[in-house]
Design a protein around this motif. Structure first.
Motif, mmCIF file in Angstrom:
data_model
loop_
_atom_site.group_PDB
_atom_site.id
_atom_site.type_symbol
_atom_site.label_atom_id
_atom_site.label_comp_id
_atom_site.label_asym_id
_atom_site.label_seq_id
_atom_site.Cartn_x
_atom_site.Cartn_y
_atom_site.Cartn_z
ATOM 1 N N UNK A 217 -17.086 65.463 -42.722
ATOM 2 C CA UNK A 217 -17.304 65.070 -41.421
ATOM 3 C C UNK A 217 -19.043 65.208 -41.412
ATOM 4 N N UNK A 220 -20.494 61.968 -42.910
ATOM 5 C CA UNK A 220 -20.647 60.777 -41.795
ATOM 6 C C UNK A 220 -21.416 60.936 -40.933
ATOM 7 N N UNK A 262 -10.082 69.061 -35.446
ATOM 8 C CA UNK A 262 -9.424 70.011 -34.827
ATOM 9 C C UNK A 262 -8.635 69.600 -33.462
ATOM 10 N N UNK B 227 -10.079 73.332 -36.809
ATOM 11 C CA UNK B 227 -8.931 72.345 -37.312
ATOM 12 C C UNK B 227 -7.935 72.976 -38.236
ATOM 13 N N UNK B 266 -16.013 73.123 -29.994
ATOM 14 C CA UNK B 266 -15.376 72.136 -30.171
ATOM 15 C C UNK B 266 -16.147 70.834 -30.638
ATOM 16 N N UNK B 268 -19.433 71.172 -31.103
ATOM 17 C CA UNK B 268 -20.476 71.352 -32.165
ATOM 18 C C UNK B 268 -19.874 71.056 -33.602
ATOM 19 N N UNK B 269 -18.306 70.679 -33.710
ATOM 20 C CA UNK B 269 -17.808 70.394 -34.926
ATOM 21 C C UNK B 269 -18.286 68.860 -35.261
ATOM 22 N N UNK B 270 -18.868 68.504 -36.387
ATOM 23 C CA UNK B 270 -18.975 67.102 -36.790
ATOM 24 C C UNK B 270 -17.638 66.227 -37.099
ATOM 25 N N UNK B 271 -17.458 65.177 -36.633
ATOM 26 C CA UNK B 271 -16.311 64.474 -37.056
ATOM 27 C C UNK B 271 -16.502 63.186 -37.461
ATOM 28 N N UNK B 272 -15.778 62.779 -38.474
ATOM 29 C CA UNK B 272 -16.025 61.657 -39.148
ATOM 30 C C UNK B 272 -15.488 60.410 -38.263
ATOM 31 N N UNK B 273 -14.558 60.672 -37.454
ATOM 32 C CA UNK B 273 -14.099 59.484 -36.669
ATOM 33 C C UNK B 273 -14.848 59.159 -35.440
ATOM 34 N N UNK B 274 -15.891 60.253 -35.249
ATOM 35 C CA UNK B 274 -16.709 59.707 -34.032
ATOM 36 C C UNK B 274 -18.271 59.846 -34.474
ATOM 37 N N UNK B 275 -18.623 59.030 -35.490
ATOM 38 C CA UNK B 275 -20.062 59.015 -35.790
ATOM 39 C C UNK B 275 -21.162 58.832 -34.907
ATOM 40 N N UNK B 277 -21.099 59.921 -31.851
ATOM 41 C CA UNK B 277 -21.346 61.177 -30.823
ATOM 42 C C UNK B 277 -22.140 62.300 -31.587
ATOM 43 N N UNK B 279 -23.426 65.882 -32.357
ATOM 44 C CA UNK B 279 -22.878 66.980 -32.293
ATOM 45 C C UNK B 279 -23.531 67.778 -31.035
#
Lengths: 331, 334, 303
Positions: A217, A220, A262, B227, B266, B268-275, B277, B279
């Protein structure tokens, strides 16, 4: 031309600590086993893999903290593996490092000011009062107060300590910084701040970064290009958006499947990687991932695929992948 | 009756520089067969809450107020012996570092055997144990079965291996096995998968969830990782600076957080599926535990702060699917 | 947070606090300070003032008085006199300096060599470590006192010889304590950070590793001091210590041997002096160790 380049890098560690084991046993851990890596100037290269894959050892080899068993590292065209201690010293200010455990990476007996001034004066960036002013300057650059130079590391929180460690790395005006799991030990809210800071400083100081992490994550969000490591080898290497869009190597795909987000819901059955990583003392023959690979073929047992440009039937484009599923592209 | 019921728990640490109020009024209930996640960042008081449940708070800490009821009985009034009996059998614990829980000089199988044996037949004289006279074939069979159930390959053979011969993932599986061996009613798990690789973590979470469902065990899972909560827990308790900010079903809290803190966490968590957005970066730091604000603990960092937030920490408003300690939810309260 | 953190991590501060609050620690500290004061007094008095002060207050510790041999304790001679009529109290006071000088000297000698060896072997590892530590094992194979006797036989008598002899005997204990601490410090990331900075090895050893190894070295030093004081008394008792007529507790005990049934005070007071001093250093050592060990201290814990 790339700024940092590793060629055929290998590092084997002896397993035993005893006298006999050290000098007579040939049982060795293949921590890094034949790695070629190029990092372009101004790029952030991500290095990902699970624990024990050799990513930290590779970082240490690039920094020449470990001496490679085989292979070379060049920095800006100079082979630094051949340099002696004193010849290496000027390069030390060009290549810096930030570590995983902030509370462990600052000498508890030194004040923050001393930690920074020592580096600044040693590399002759500045001396005396000027060095002191510079130390304060770097502290405010990383979001701390200049008067914090008086304080000792234990007086700061983990996130602040990591800022100090970053300030120390910056203080000698480097071109290249290896960040070894810089946010893994931090809380998520602090992690976001530090990642932000790293991005900001990268632009401000025109840095080239190697970002070592297990967290895809994070990769990315911060990396331009990613190298995926498994058991001492790089199995895939691609620009970040392409890699996430369409991972080629079965290991990369499995790694992506095991990312948890999450979002409420059940764990999908079948996601993730089966079993455990084999021992790096006696890695599998042929392709190292074949023992856990859902698509292993006969060829994988005997021939270790090379990391070369390969073409995939289904989608367009070529990328560097070490897997027999794809045909190598001939030049 | 709830398996675990905590009411208005306060745990304080008396230090030289003043009293650190690590936990300030936590309420929590866990029903049989329910997995509850206790989430918070460092300094939120989540681990102190866990040790308060077993009355394991170390000096200079003390439980200043509140009750902890396990199965109806008041845990805090039990004697040391009664507590010890509870800890070994009906309530078991899983730790972050399994190497701390296993004795390095004894085989893993042997240690599981001893736990089961003493649970079944009471304490054994140390001499009898040292000589191995308490060995029980029944217990051994049960242990091998458990090692198999937690997914350790070749359990017969691994029975006589020492802890250091297990990999990180395998020893954590054995630890899960040990925790579930005596068929506990309640499991307290303190960040048990934190040091593990995601692929191993995933394997253990799946396995743990299946086993717990089968045994109808209540679980309190303490973690900083939302998660993990998302995939594992039925309900979630979000803590910040010693206070509960939001409690509710995982589904409700994570898909539509009502507390600005939960939302910020929530985001502040980086997400690979929302590149694309960014953090979210929370302003400021966690308040100094010696000098916490009088009002809402999160007020200084909250993007939706109002004047009244600085006066009193908000009570928890019940909005049907959850309880939220935030004045924003006041209107929705039932 | 800063005040709290300081009281938790600052070595000097924690030892100081321990001494302030713990009765046993206080007793140890008082004894140690008192013996060092006595030693300092006797050095100044003997070499600068030619026994002026002690003569005024008590008696000249060197003055023979055949008419007053083996006198019982009295107001004039609170600890009595010896077989040559010398005042035992004055000699016990003067004897302190031999114990303290030899104790401190041999511990410093042992610490300087042992600590350097320990840090170097830990840092380089491999062959250096093997050779260095096997050499320490050889030294450790002899009982310290026998080793010291053998060395004294070749070095001859005198302060310097006895300091060197005992110092050599205590080198291995310092080397081992330092090495084991340095091994853990070496793997800390700030040491790697120093290497990444390109600091010379000498600087990494002295500025980064050494200051973080002090705690166990201080504890070891305090305990070794107590042992060295006993050893010095033992060597003097055997006639291998410093040259007479320098008063030492060991020589006094040795002289008191044949009068033990007739003049109890002659052996009692030097014996008590040894016991109390050694006890003082041990108590102080214990409390320093407890104050510095977060595992056993238990009164302050960080959340």
């Amino acid at each position: 031309m790339s700024l940092v380049e590793a060629q055929g890098l290998r590092k084997y560690f002896s397993t035993g600590s005893g006298f006999v084991a050290r000098y007579f046993s040939d049982e060795r851990v293949h921590a890094v086993d034949g790695v070629d890596l190029e990092i372009e100037r101004g790029q952030t290269m991500g290095l990902v893999g699970e624990s024990g894959c050799g990513k930290s050892t590779l970082g240490n080899l690039l920094m020449r903290i470990h001496e490679p068993t085989e292979g070379t590292v060049s920095f800006g065209g100079t082979d630094i593996t051949a340099l002696s201690g004193s010849e290496l010293r000027p390069y030390r200010s060009e290549m810096q490092m930030v570590f995983q455990n902030p509370q462990n990476s600052l000498n508890p007996k030194h004040s923050v000011g001393k930690i920074l001034r020592k580096a600044i004066e040693f590399h002759d960036v500045a001396q005396g009062d000027e060095a002191d002013a510079l130390a304060r300057q770097y502290l405010s650059d990383v979001g701390l107060r200049p008067e914090h130079v008086e304080r000792y590391p234990h007086e700061f929180s983990g996130g602040q300590q990591q800022r100090i460690a970053i300030a120390r790395a910056l203080s000698v005006d480097p071109e290249f910084i290896v960040l070894d799991e810089p946010v893994s030990a931090l809380d998520v809210s602090v992690q976001a701040k530090i990642l932000d800071l790293i991005e900001e400083l990268k632009v401000e100081y025109d840095l080239t970064l190697l970002f070592i992490t297990h967290d895809l994550n994070v990769v990315r969000h911060v990396c331009d290009e990613v190298s995926v490591m498994y058991l001492g080898e790089i199995v895939e290497n691609a620009p970040t958006p392409e890699l996430f869009e369409d991972p080629y190597h079965p290991y990369t795909r499995a790694l992506f499947d095991s990312i948890t987000l999450p979002e409420p819901g059940e764990l999908e059955a079948g996601g993730g990687i089966k079993g455990e990583t084999p021992s790096p003392i006696d890695p599998p023959s042929g392709c190292r991932f074949r023992t856990r690979c859902p698509e292993a073929m006969e060829e994988c047992e005997t021939v270790n695929p090379e990391l070369v440009e390969r073409e995939r039937d289904t989608t367009a484009g070529t990328r560097r992948t070490a897997c027999h599923l794809y045909d190598a592209v001939d030049d | 009756m709830s398996v675990l019921q905590i009411d208005d728990l306060h745990t304080y640490f008396d230090t030289e520089s003043g009293t650190v109020r690590a936990v300030e009024g936590i309420d929590l209930t866990i029903e049989a067969g329910e997995i509850v996640g206790l989430v918070g960042e460092s300094g939120s008081g989540k681990s102190v809450t866990a040790s308060s449940i077993m009355d394991l708070v170390q000096h200079p800490g003390r439980i200043a107020d509140g009750t902890v009821r396990y199965d109806g009985q008041d845990v805090l009034s039990l004697s040391e012996d009664e507590l010890a009996e509870l800890r070994g059998g009906e309530i078991s614990m899983i730790f972050q570092d399994p190497m701390d829980a296993f004795n390095p000089t004894q085989t893993v199988g042997r240690q599981l055997h001893d736990v089961l044996r003493s649970h079944r037949e009471g304490s054994v004289h140390p001499l009898v144990r040292a000589l191995g006279l308490d060995h029980d074939a029944d217990c051994k069979a049960a242990v091998v079965e458990m090692l198999d159930a937690v997914g350790i390959p070749n359990p017969e053979a691994r029975y006589s291996d020492y802890p250091h011969e297990f990999s990180g993932g395998m020893i954590q599986r054995a630890m899960v096995g040990m925790a579930l061996l005596c068929d506990p009613k309640l499991v307290l798990a303190d960040e048990p998968t934190t040091g593990l690789d995601v692929s191993i973590e995933r394997q253990i979470l799946g396995l743990f969830k299946d086993l717990v469902e089968e045994l109808d065990t209540a679980v309190l899972w303490i973690t900083h990782d939302l998660s993990v909560v998302a995939k594992l827990c039925d309900r979630v308790v979000v803590m910040y600076a010693g206070k509960v900010m939001e409690v509710g079903s995982t589904e409700a809290v994570l898909s539509d957080p009502a507390s600005p803190y939960t939302q910020a966490l929530l985001d502040s968590i980086p997400r690979y599926d929302r590149p694309d957005e960014e953090m979210y970066v929370m302003e400021g730091d966690v308040p100094d535990p010696l000098n916490r604000p009088d009002g809402c603990r999160f007020a200084d960092r909250c993007p939706e702060v109002h004047d009244r937030c600085h006066d009193h920490h908000p009570p928890r408003f019940d909005t049907g699917d959850r309880e939220v300690a935030c004045y924003l939810a006041e209107g929705d309260a039932e | 947070m800063s005040e709290d953190a300081r009281s938790y991590t600052n070595v000097k501060w924690r030892v100081y606090r321990r001494i302030r609050t713990d009765l046993i620690a206080k007793l140890g500290a008082v004894i140690v300070v008192f013996s060092i004061a006595m030693a300092a007094f006797s050095i100044v008095d003997d070499f600068l003032l030619s026994e002026l002060v002690i003569e005024t207050l008590l008696h000249d510790p060197y003055e023979l008085n055949p008419n007053n041999r083996l006198a019982e304790p009295s107001l004039a001679h609170p600890f009595g006199t010896d077989e040559q009529g010398r005042d035992i109290l004055a000699r016990v006071i003067y004897g302190t300096r031999t114990s303290i000088i030899v104790g401190v000297g041999s511990v410093l000698f042992a610490a300087i060599i042992g600590v350097s060896l320990g840090i170097v072997t830990a840092y380089y590892g491999g062959l250096v470590d093997n050779v260095g530590m096997r050499a320490m094992d050889v030294l450790l194979a002899f009982p310290a006192i026998l080793l010291a006797i053998a060395l004294l036989a070749s070095l001859g008598r005198g302060f310097t010889s006895i300091i060197i002899a005992l110092g050599v005997a205590y080198v291995p204990s310092f080397a081992r304590v330092t090495r084991s601490k340095a091994l853990s410090v070496k793997s800390d990331e700030y040491v790697t950070a120093a290497e990444v900075m390109g600091y010379p090895t000498r600087d990494v050893l002295v500025d980064e590793i050494l200051p973080n190894c002090f705690t166990p070295i201080i504890v070891q030093g305090t305990f070794t001091l107590a042992v060295a004081i006993i050893a010095e008394a033992g060597l003097s008792f055997l006639g291998l210590g410093v040259n007479p007529p320098t008063p030492t507790w060991g020589i006094m005990l040795s002289g008191a041997q044949q009068y033990i049934t007739t003049a109890w005070w002659y052996s009692l007071f030097p014996g008590l002096a040894i016991m109390v001093t050694v006890l003082g250093f041990n108590l102080l050592g214990d409390s320093i160790r407890d104050a510095l060990d977060p595992q056993s201290g238990g009164e302050e814990r960080r959340l």
